[in-house]
Motif scaffolding. Sequence first.
Motif, PDB file in Angstrom:
ATOM      1  N   THR A 166       0.848  -1.195   0.000  1.00  0.00           N
ATOM      2  CA  THR A 166       0.000   0.000   0.000  1.00  0.00           C
ATOM      3  C   THR A 166       0.882   1.243   0.000  1.00  0.00           C
ATOM      4  OG1 THR A 166      -1.738  -1.145   1.237  1.00  0.00           O
ATOM      5  CG2 THR A 166      -1.829   1.259   1.200  1.00  0.00           C
ATOM      6  N   SER A 167       0.547   2.185  -0.873  1.00  0.00           N
ATOM      7  CA  SER A 167       1.250   3.473  -0.908  1.00  0.00           C
ATOM      8  C   SER A 167       0.284   4.575  -0.484  1.00  0.00           C
ATOM      9  CB  SER A 167       1.801   3.748  -2.314  1.00  0.00           C
ATOM     10  OG  SER A 167       0.770   3.693  -3.288  1.00  0.00           O
ATOM     11  N   LEU A 168       0.784   5.518   0.324  1.00  0.00           N
ATOM     12  CA  LEU A 168      -0.041   6.600   0.874  1.00  0.00           C
ATOM     13  C   LEU A 168       0.578   7.935   0.502  1.00  0.00           C
ATOM     14  CD1 LEU A 168      -1.502   6.736   4.470  1.00  0.00           C
ATOM     15  CD2 LEU A 168      -0.312   8.706   3.510  1.00  0.00           C
ATOM     16  N   TYR A 169      -0.240   8.839  -0.034  1.00  0.00           N
ATOM     17  CA  TYR A 169       0.235  10.125  -0.546  1.00  0.00           C
ATOM     18  C   TYR A 169      -0.484  11.236   0.224  1.00  0.00           C
ATOM     19  CZ  TYR A 169       1.000   6.735  -4.316  1.00  0.00           C
ATOM     20  OH  TYR A 169       1.330   5.604  -5.046  1.00  0.00           O
ATOM     21  N   ALA A 170       0.247  11.929   1.122  1.00  0.00           N
ATOM     22  CA  ALA A 170      -0.399  12.878   2.045  1.00  0.00           C
ATOM     23  C   ALA A 170      -0.027  14.339   1.767  1.00  0.00           C
ATOM     24  CB  ALA A 170      -0.035  12.513   3.475  1.00  0.00           C
ATOM     25  N   HIS A 171      -0.806  15.233   2.430  1.00  0.00           N
ATOM     26  CA  HIS A 171      -0.632  16.690   2.396  1.00  0.00           C
ATOM     27  C   HIS A 171      -0.891  17.290   1.011  1.00  0.00           C
ATOM     28  CE1 HIS A 171       0.896  16.082   6.364  1.00  0.00           C
ATOM     29  NE2 HIS A 171       2.072  15.589   5.985  1.00  0.00           N
ATOM     30  N   GLN A 172      -1.790  16.681   0.249  1.00  0.00           N
ATOM     31  CA  GLN A 172      -2.099  17.186  -1.096  1.00  0.00           C
ATOM     32  C   GLN A 172      -2.959  18.452  -1.016  1.00  0.00           C
ATOM     33  OE1 GLN A 172      -3.269  14.203  -4.048  1.00  0.00           O
ATOM     34  NE2 GLN A 172      -2.611  12.565  -2.678  1.00  0.00           N
ATOM     35  N   GLN A 173      -3.035  19.145  -2.117  1.00  0.00           N
ATOM     36  CA  GLN A 173      -3.834  20.374  -2.206  1.00  0.00           C
ATOM     37  C   GLN A 173      -5.319  20.065  -2.114  1.00  0.00           C
ATOM     38  OE1 GLN A 173      -2.825  22.311  -5.908  1.00  0.00           O
ATOM     39  NE2 GLN A 173      -1.367  23.685  -4.919  1.00  0.00           N
ATOM     40  N   TYR A 174      -6.045  20.998  -1.490  1.00  0.00           N
ATOM     41  CA  TYR A 174      -7.500  20.882  -1.520  1.00  0.00           C
ATOM     42  C   TYR A 174      -7.995  21.020  -2.962  1.00  0.00           C
ATOM     43  CZ  TYR A 174      -7.844  21.273   3.573  1.00  0.00           C
ATOM     44  OH  TYR A 174      -7.737  21.045   4.929  1.00  0.00           O
ATOM     45  N   GLY A 175      -8.948  20.189  -3.326  1.00  0.00           N
ATOM     46  CA  GLY A 175      -9.533  20.249  -4.670  1.00  0.00           C
ATOM     47  C   GLY A 175      -8.695  19.621  -5.760  1.00  0.00           C
ATOM     48  N   SER A 176      -7.587  18.974  -5.378  1.00  0.00           N
ATOM     49  CA  SER A 176      -6.696  18.416  -6.420  1.00  0.00           C
ATOM     50  C   SER A 176      -6.906  16.926  -6.661  1.00  0.00           C
ATOM     51  CB  SER A 176      -5.232  18.656  -6.044  1.00  0.00           C
ATOM     52  OG  SER A 176      -4.848  17.837  -4.941  1.00  0.00           O
ATOM     53  N   LEU A 177      -7.706  16.255  -5.817  1.00  0.00           N
ATOM     54  CA  LEU A 177      -7.857  14.812  -5.963  1.00  0.00           C
ATOM     55  C   LEU A 177      -8.443  14.451  -7.329  1.00  0.00           C
ATOM     56  CD1 LEU A 177      -9.155  13.616  -2.463  1.00  0.00           C
ATOM     57  CD2 LEU A 177      -6.815  13.655  -3.356  1.00  0.00           C
ATOM     58  N   GLN A 178      -7.821  13.469  -7.968  1.00  0.00           N
ATOM     59  CA  GLN A 178      -8.249  13.027  -9.303  1.00  0.00           C
ATOM     60  C   GLN A 178      -8.830  11.616  -9.296  1.00  0.00           C
ATOM     61  OE1 GLN A 178      -7.905  15.152 -12.126  1.00  0.00           O
ATOM     62  NE2 GLN A 178      -7.507  16.574 -10.435  1.00  0.00           N
ATOM     63  N   VAL A 179      -8.942  11.001  -8.099  1.00  0.00           N
ATOM     64  CA  VAL A 179      -9.404   9.613  -8.007  1.00  0.00           C
ATOM     65  C   VAL A 179     -10.421   9.482  -6.881  1.00  0.00           C
ATOM     66  CG1 VAL A 179      -7.298   8.600  -8.956  1.00  0.00           C
ATOM     67  CG2 VAL A 179      -7.468   9.037  -6.489  1.00  0.00           C
ATOM     68  N   SER A 180     -11.110   8.339  -6.861  1.00  0.00           N
ATOM     69  CA  SER A 180     -12.092   8.054  -5.821  1.00  0.00           C
ATOM     70  C   SER A 180     -11.933   6.613  -5.348  1.00  0.00           C
ATOM     71  CB  SER A 180     -13.511   8.291  -6.341  1.00  0.00           C
ATOM     72  OG  SER A 180     -13.761   7.491  -7.486  1.00  0.00           O
ATOM     73  N   VAL A 181     -12.511   6.308  -4.185  1.00  0.00           N
ATOM     74  CA  VAL A 181     -12.379   4.970  -3.603  1.00  0.00           C
ATOM     75  C   VAL A 181     -12.972   3.919  -4.545  1.00  0.00           C
ATOM     76  CG1 VAL A 181     -13.099   3.475  -1.701  1.00  0.00           C
ATOM     77  CG2 VAL A 181     -12.394   5.829  -1.242  1.00  0.00           C
ATOM     78  N   GLY A 182     -12.227   2.837  -4.726  1.00  0.00           N
ATOM     79  CA  GLY A 182     -12.652   1.746  -5.595  1.00  0.00           C
ATOM     80  C   GLY A 182     -12.183   1.876  -7.026  1.00  0.00           C
ATOM     81  N   GLN A 183     -11.628   3.028  -7.381  1.00  0.00           N
ATOM     82  CA  GLN A 183     -11.162   3.248  -8.760  1.00  0.00           C
ATOM     83  C   GLN A 183      -9.840   2.526  -8.989  1.00  0.00           C
ATOM     84  OE1 GLN A 183     -10.970   7.395  -9.878  1.00  0.00           O
ATOM     85  NE2 GLN A 183      -9.601   7.003 -11.606  1.00  0.00           N
ATOM     86  N   ARG A 184      -9.714   1.898 -10.145  1.00  0.00           N
ATOM     87  CA  ARG A 184      -8.456   1.266 -10.527  1.00  0.00           C
ATOM     88  C   ARG A 184      -7.574   2.304 -11.218  1.00  0.00           C
ATOM     89  NH1 ARG A 184      -8.293  -4.224  -9.953  1.00  0.00           N
ATOM     90  NH2 ARG A 184     -10.293  -5.261  -9.576  1.00  0.00           N
ATOM     91  N   VAL A 185      -6.303   2.315 -10.863  1.00  0.00           N
ATOM     92  CA  VAL A 185      -5.355   3.266 -11.437  1.00  0.00           C
ATOM     93  C   VAL A 185      -4.176   2.497 -12.016  1.00  0.00           C
ATOM     94  CG1 VAL A 185      -6.005   5.171  -9.922  1.00  0.00           C
ATOM     95  CG2 VAL A 185      -4.245   3.569  -9.178  1.00  0.00           C
TER      96      VAL A 185
END
Length: 229
Positions: A166-185
Motif C-alpha cells: 500500500t502506498s499513501l500520498y499525504a498533504h495534497q492540495q484541496y480540490g486536487s484529488l483526481q481519483v475516488s475509492v474503488g477506482q483502478r489506477v
Amino acid sequence: MSIGAMSVVGGLLLATSVPALAVTATDTEVRASVYAPAEDTLSVRPQSLDVGSEVALAPIDTEAWEVEAAPPPIESSVAGVGSVSLIETPRVVWPVDPSRISGGFGGRDAPCAGCSTFHDGIDFTPGVGSPIVSLADGVVITATESGGGLGVYVEVQHNIGGQLITSLYAHQQYGSLQVSVGQRVTAGQVIGAVGTTGQSTGPHLHLEMYGADGVRFDGLAWLQSHVTG
C-alpha cells in the motif's frame, strides 16, 4: 383445287409441329436427340506439390517450450466496494520528481507541534502544485480531504511481486484529488497535486508505504530498488 389446298395445309402442319432435323436428316445413323441434356465430361485431377530433395524439414523440438501459469491475483477488501482482485504489476515509477527530498524515514526531531519524532514516510519537495502519480497499478482504498494530520491524502493498494503493498500520498492540495475509492489506477496516473494540508510545515509529498501487516517501511530504499521507469 380442294386436293391441292389440303396438301398445302398438311405441309404447313408438318412444318410447324415436327423438328426440322427430324424431316431433313438423310443419314440412318442413330444420334442423340438435340433436346437431351448434355453429359458432364469434366475431369478433375488432384493437385500435387513437388518438393526438391534439398529441402529438409526440421522437426519441432517440444522440449524448447515452457508454459508458466500466470501468478494468481491478490484478493483485497475495499471499504464500501467489497472484494477486488489485484493483478501483479511489473511497472513501478516515482510518484514525483525524486531529486529533492526534505525528510527521510526513521527517527527525527519533531518539526512541528503534534508531529511525531519517528517519521513513517519520505518527504519529497518537487514544488507546490506538482502532479502526484500512482507508483504502480492498483486500486484506490482511500481518497479524502479530511485526513486529520495527513490532510488531503490517497491510499492505493498494489500487487507487486506477489505481495500486497500500500502506498499513501499525504498533504495534497484541496480540490486536487483526481481519483475516488474503488477506482483502478495505473502506474504514472495522476492522483492529485503537492500541497501543505494537515500537519505540514510547507508544500511537500509525504509518502508512506506498508505491507499486509501494516508496518511502515523505508519507501525511498524500496523505490530505488523497484522503479522500472
